[in-house]
Design a protein around this motif. Structure first.
Motif, PDB file in Angstrom:
ATOM      1  N   LYS A   1      47.821  41.533  44.264  1.00  0.00           N
ATOM      2  CA  LYS A   1      47.473  42.757  44.985  1.00  0.00           C
ATOM      3  C   LYS A   1      47.611  43.971  44.076  1.00  0.00           C
ATOM      4  O   LYS A   1      46.751  44.869  44.081  1.00  0.00           O
ATOM      5  CB  LYS A   1      48.368  42.924  46.215  1.00  0.00           C
ATOM      6  N   GLY A   2      48.697  44.018  43.292  1.00  0.00           N
ATOM      7  CA  GLY A   2      48.897  45.134  42.377  1.00  0.00           C
ATOM      8  C   GLY A   2      47.789  45.225  41.344  1.00  0.00           C
ATOM      9  O   GLY A   2      47.297  46.316  41.031  1.00  0.00           O
ATOM     10  N   ALA A   3      47.364  44.070  40.801  1.00  0.00           N
ATOM     11  CA  ALA A   3      46.280  44.053  39.824  1.00  0.00           C
ATOM     12  C   ALA A   3      44.970  44.506  40.458  1.00  0.00           C
ATOM     13  O   ALA A   3      44.191  45.246  39.850  1.00  0.00           O
ATOM     14  CB  ALA A   3      46.122  42.644  39.248  1.00  0.00           C
ATOM     15  N   GLU A   4      44.725  44.077  41.689  1.00  0.00           N
ATOM     16  CA  GLU A   4      43.498  44.475  42.388  1.00  0.00           C
ATOM     17  C   GLU A   4      43.463  45.979  42.637  1.00  0.00           C
ATOM     18  O   GLU A   4      42.410  46.617  42.508  1.00  0.00           O
ATOM     19  CB  GLU A   4      43.391  43.721  43.718  1.00  0.00           C
ATOM     20  N   GLU A   5      44.626  46.562  42.977  1.00  0.00           N
ATOM     21  CA  GLU A   5      44.691  48.008  43.227  1.00  0.00           C
ATOM     22  C   GLU A   5      44.372  48.794  41.954  1.00  0.00           C
ATOM     23  O   GLU A   5      43.632  49.780  41.989  1.00  0.00           O
ATOM     24  CB  GLU A   5      46.076  48.385  43.760  1.00  0.00           C
ATOM     25  N   LYS A   6      44.943  48.368  40.831  1.00  0.00           N
ATOM     26  CA  LYS A   6      44.659  49.045  39.569  1.00  0.00           C
ATOM     27  C   LYS A   6      43.189  48.918  39.206  1.00  0.00           C
ATOM     28  O   LYS A   6      42.552  49.876  38.755  1.00  0.00           O
ATOM     29  CB  LYS A   6      45.523  48.457  38.454  1.00  0.00           C
TER      30      LYS A   6
ATOM     31  N   ARG B   1      34.486  49.358  30.273  1.00  0.00           N
ATOM     32  CA  ARG B   1      34.545  47.914  30.006  1.00  0.00           C
ATOM     33  C   ARG B   1      35.929  47.508  29.501  1.00  0.00           C
ATOM     34  O   ARG B   1      36.476  46.471  29.893  1.00  0.00           O
ATOM     35  CB  ARG B   1      33.464  47.519  28.994  1.00  0.00           C
ATOM     36  N   LYS B   2      36.501  48.353  28.632  1.00  0.00           N
ATOM     37  CA  LYS B   2      37.829  48.060  28.086  1.00  0.00           C
ATOM     38  C   LYS B   2      38.887  48.062  29.183  1.00  0.00           C
ATOM     39  O   LYS B   2      39.729  47.148  29.268  1.00  0.00           O
ATOM     40  CB  LYS B   2      38.175  49.098  27.019  1.00  0.00           C
ATOM     41  N   MET B   3      38.873  49.093  30.049  1.00  0.00           N
ATOM     42  CA  MET B   3      39.873  49.199  31.106  1.00  0.00           C
ATOM     43  C   MET B   3      39.671  48.143  32.185  1.00  0.00           C
ATOM     44  O   MET B   3      40.629  47.620  32.754  1.00  0.00           O
ATOM     45  CB  MET B   3      39.845  50.600  31.709  1.00  0.00           C
ATOM     46  N   ALA B   4      38.419  47.837  32.493  1.00  0.00           N
ATOM     47  CA  ALA B   4      38.134  46.801  33.496  1.00  0.00           C
ATOM     48  C   ALA B   4      38.668  45.449  33.023  1.00  0.00           C
ATOM     49  O   ALA B   4      39.221  44.664  33.808  1.00  0.00           O
ATOM     50  CB  ALA B   4      36.633  46.717  33.754  1.00  0.00           C
TER      51      ALA B   4
ATOM     52  N   ARG C   1      42.941  38.282  34.904  1.00  0.00           N
ATOM     53  CA  ARG C   1      43.874  38.205  33.781  1.00  0.00           C
ATOM     54  C   ARG C   1      45.306  37.928  34.247  1.00  0.00           C
ATOM     55  O   ARG C   1      46.170  37.616  33.447  1.00  0.00           O
ATOM     56  CB  ARG C   1      43.838  39.499  32.973  1.00  0.00           C
ATOM     57  N   VAL C   2      45.533  38.080  35.544  1.00  0.00           N
ATOM     58  CA  VAL C   2      46.861  37.827  36.107  1.00  0.00           C
ATOM     59  C   VAL C   2      46.883  36.409  36.660  1.00  0.00           C
ATOM     60  O   VAL C   2      46.428  36.146  37.769  1.00  0.00           O
ATOM     61  CB  VAL C   2      47.205  38.835  37.220  1.00  0.00           C
ATOM     62  N   VAL C   3      47.386  35.488  35.858  1.00  0.00           N
ATOM     63  CA  VAL C   3      47.431  34.078  36.256  1.00  0.00           C
ATOM     64  C   VAL C   3      48.745  33.819  36.969  1.00  0.00           C
ATOM     65  O   VAL C   3      49.785  33.606  36.347  1.00  0.00           O
ATOM     66  CB  VAL C   3      47.277  33.160  35.025  1.00  0.00           C
ATOM     67  N   THR C   4      48.716  33.858  38.285  1.00  0.00           N
ATOM     68  CA  THR C   4      49.928  33.673  39.076  1.00  0.00           C
ATOM     69  C   THR C   4      49.564  33.325  40.503  1.00  0.00           C
ATOM     70  O   THR C   4      48.466  33.640  40.971  1.00  0.00           O
ATOM     71  CB  THR C   4      50.781  34.960  39.071  1.00  0.00           C
ATOM     72  N   GLU C   5      50.490  32.673  41.196  1.00  0.00           N
ATOM     73  CA  GLU C   5      50.316  32.398  42.619  1.00  0.00           C
ATOM     74  C   GLU C   5      50.966  33.482  43.473  1.00  0.00           C
ATOM     75  O   GLU C   5      50.897  33.440  44.699  1.00  0.00           O
ATOM     76  CB  GLU C   5      50.941  31.028  42.969  1.00  0.00           C
ATOM     77  N   ASN C   6      51.607  34.449  42.823  1.00  0.00           N
ATOM     78  CA  ASN C   6      52.314  35.500  43.543  1.00  0.00           C
ATOM     79  C   ASN C   6      51.321  36.509  44.086  1.00  0.00           C
ATOM     80  O   ASN C   6      50.634  37.201  43.346  1.00  0.00           O
ATOM     81  CB  ASN C   6      53.306  36.199  42.601  1.00  0.00           C
TER      82      ASN C   6
END
Length: 245
Positions: A222-227, A202-205, A212-217
């Motif tokens: 994609k990087g956050a989704e991979e992690k 739960r902590k790592m998720a 948690r990544v508030v960006t249009e980039n």
């Protein structure tokens, strides 16, 4: 484009310090000339306001160079990995110009990992340093394996980044497979209880959730989704191993 030419001229006259000064001055001239602002790098959204895009990009190039040269040889697949990053971020024309400068200036000069990493540690948030380490591990692994020399250099950079050991081990486990990988990714020991496994997940998720990544980039997303997927896979592996419902 002026900044890259100015960086090259600065290098010819004053070596690496001249390249940095030329790059910064050239960036100012680009802006005065009415050119469009450069698109942000996949990490720039995380950087604090006191780090200009020009500074950040030049230091990112330096880190790429450090990892590529860590094992004493320049591997084409690692170069291609970095090149693909610039292509996806800037487009073909500008990426080619950047990469020429990277080849002719940055890679030919010994660069201090301590100086570069300390500079960034003082001027970026913790999240960006984790993202940078993930990117640097990607460079090291792009030739099929992460060598011991590359691991040592990544550990050195992580120390100057002030990245915690558990965070470092978690990121490394996403690239270097071992029997305890799933536990390392969740930042726990294999001996912990099932309840502690669930708590760690739960902590790592939460830590790596794309929301948690508030960006249009798109690259950052994609990087956050991979992690996040790696965290999910790690938990599913432990669930299966232990029979956790």
């Amino acid at each position: 484009m002026i900044k890259w030419f100015a960086a090259f001229l600065g290098y010819l006259v004053f070596r690496f310090p001249g390249a940095i000064l030329g790059f910064i001055v050239g960036s100012l001239l680009d802006n005065v000339g009415g050119g469009q602002r450069d698109p942000r790098t996949i990490f720039q959204d995380y950087a604090r306001p006191n780090v200009s895009p020009a500074d950040f990009e030049l230091n990112l190039l330096s880190l790429c160079s450090i990892i590529i040269k860590a094992d004493g040889q320049v591997n084409q697949r690692e170069l291609d990995y970095v090149r693909q990053y610039f292509l996806s971020t800037y487009g073909k024309e500008k990426a080619n110009a950047i990469f020429r400068t990277f080849n002719e200036v940055i890679k030919k000069r010994e660069i201090s990992a301590q100086r570069i990493a300390t500079y960034l540690a003082q001027r970026t948030r913790y999240e960006v340093r984790l993202q940078l380490l993930h990117f640097l591990f990607g460079i090291a692994q792009s030739d099929g394996r992460v060598s011991e020399a590359e691991i040592r250099k990544l550990e050195e950079i992580a120390r100057y980044f002030k990245v915690g050991q558990y965070d470092f081990q978690s990121i490394m486990a996403m690239f270097i497979k071992s029997a305890d990988n799933a536990y390392k990714i969740l930042e726990i020991e294999k001996s912990v209880s099932d309840d502690e496994v669930k708590k760690a997940y739960r902590k790592m998720a939460k830590k790596y959730h794309p929301d948690r990544v508030v960006t249009e980039n798109e690259a950052i997303k994609k990087g956050a989704e991979e992690k996040f997927k790696e965290v999910q896979k790690a938990y599913e592996t432990i669930q299966k191993e232990r029979g956790i419902s």
